[in-house]
Design a protein around this motif. Sequence first.
Motif, PDB file in Angstrom:
ATOM      1  N   LEU A  12       0.819  -1.216   0.000  1.00 37.28           N
ATOM      2  CA  LEU A  12       0.000   0.000   0.000  1.00 37.28           C
ATOM      3  C   LEU A  12       0.849   1.260   0.000  1.00 37.28           C
ATOM      4  CD1 LEU A  12      -2.955  -0.550   2.481  1.00 37.28           C
ATOM      5  CD2 LEU A  12      -2.994  -0.434  -0.009  1.00 37.28           C
ATOM      6  N   PRO A 159      -2.613  -5.760   0.893  1.00 39.66           N
ATOM      7  CA  PRO A 159      -3.036  -4.897   2.006  1.00 39.66           C
ATOM      8  C   PRO A 159      -2.009  -4.904   3.134  1.00 39.66           C
ATOM      9  CG  PRO A 159      -4.237  -6.970   2.099  1.00 39.66           C
ATOM     10  CD  PRO A 159      -3.379  -7.020   0.855  1.00 39.66           C
TER      11      PRO A 159
ATOM     12  N   ASP B 180      -8.206  -7.289   3.866  1.00 39.48           N
ATOM     13  CA  ASP B 180      -8.574  -6.940   2.496  1.00 39.48           C
ATOM     14  C   ASP B 180      -9.554  -5.764   2.538  1.00 39.48           C
ATOM     15  OD1 ASP B 180      -7.132  -8.737   0.838  1.00 39.48           O
ATOM     16  OD2 ASP B 180      -8.464 -10.367   1.423  1.00 39.48           O
ATOM     17  N   PRO B 181      -9.572  -4.946   1.490  1.00 45.18           N
ATOM     18  CA  PRO B 181     -10.432  -3.754   1.539  1.00 45.18           C
ATOM     19  C   PRO B 181     -11.914  -4.116   1.653  1.00 45.18           C
ATOM     20  CG  PRO B 181      -9.537  -4.091  -0.679  1.00 45.18           C
ATOM     21  CD  PRO B 181      -8.823  -5.038   0.227  1.00 45.18           C
ATOM     22  N   PHE B 195      -9.484  -0.012   4.297  1.00 46.07           N
ATOM     23  CA  PHE B 195      -8.924  -1.229   4.896  1.00 46.07           C
ATOM     24  C   PHE B 195      -8.932  -1.100   6.419  1.00 46.07           C
ATOM     25  CE2 PHE B 195      -6.608  -2.426   0.946  1.00 46.07           C
ATOM     26  CZ  PHE B 195      -6.481  -1.194   0.327  1.00 46.07           C
TER      27      PHE B 195
END
Lengths: 199, 199
Positions: A12, A159, B180-181, B195
Amino acid sequence: MSTVVLHNVVSLDGFVARPDDDPGPIFDWYFNGDRSLSAQDMADPEPGGLRVSQTSYDYVRPVWDAIGCMVIGRRLFDLTNGWEGRPPTGDHVVVVSHRPRPEGWHPEASYHFVDDVAAAIAKARELAGDRVVALAAGDVGGQALSLGLVDEVAMDVAPVVLGAGKRFFGPHDTEVLLDDPHVVIQGDRVLHLRFRVRR
Amino acid sequence: MSTVVLHNVVSLDGFVARPDDDPGPIFDWYFNGDRSLSAQDMADPEPGGLRVSQTSYDYVRPVWDAIGCMVIGRRLFDLTNGWEGRPPTGDHVVVVSHRPRPEGWHPEASYHFVDDVAAAIAKARELAGDRVVALAAGDVGGQALSLGLVDEVAMDVAPVVLGAGKRFFGPHDTEVLLDDPHVVIQGDRVLHLRFRVRR
């Protein structure tokens, strides 16, 4: 004509590996599924091979199949010993390096050592024909973006915040606009994104 | 208890602004639609106000409405002159700064000057009640993430490579895993992602 795609897994915060080149947890999605990403002609996946979710498989496998030639830096070549002469995707590899092919290293393999990024991409296009040229992110990919030689940017976003490491865009330091992503696919520990570079 | 969200617009290479603090083209999505994001009680949007796509409006407006308190750095306060005492979201602002409130500056405004990130977030939580604490990215947000004080990371990702600038995660330099988003929404010149930080 071939499309040149700058493609890598990325955190990210924009890193493709930790400072010591270990991708760490950004590669978790390569090992958390039940579909083998290994070479298609293998009846069974090898132990320790890549095993991704069905969702990632459905995206990644055709992407990999479309690749004709990879362009990588010398560091990745040295780290993997050039995958022992068998490119993970495509049939050819161009290594951007001031040093030549190691003496005696897999003489049969279609690996080409070129000391300049623009010349490396030209060589890769020639080898790929109408298939895709896949550029590794980092120094080589960033230089290619700066030179206007990248058609698409593909990011498999994990993520994870790495905090420090090797930058996806390497030394690239100018502004570039891309189109909105034409691929947005949510996998398990990865978000697959793909953007065309605006001309 | 309030949720602390590190939230900002960000480029593909992880910057929230150019080196001179100008966000440049990463703010394009704030001005390319026909829905006003300005304060709800205004009958008409002011000239030059934020006008986003319907898709972004449907995501951003409830997010903004849920905010009770913002936490920002002194630089943002100085750049905007504290939005003249009217926070763009929420009712309160905590400014992380070693310097006090400027003498005579909008005495009516609920702005609080605290010289430590952890204390600033504690104060913001108190002010926000059960509403959200929104942390600006950069130095303050990065420090808060390092201290384990961030519950969620929200990134409005613009399809732009800035090449250089102010980092979303500021000085943060350790590894953090996120889920995970739970939000993936494609707008016009922006991809909204959200997130949760793993504990």
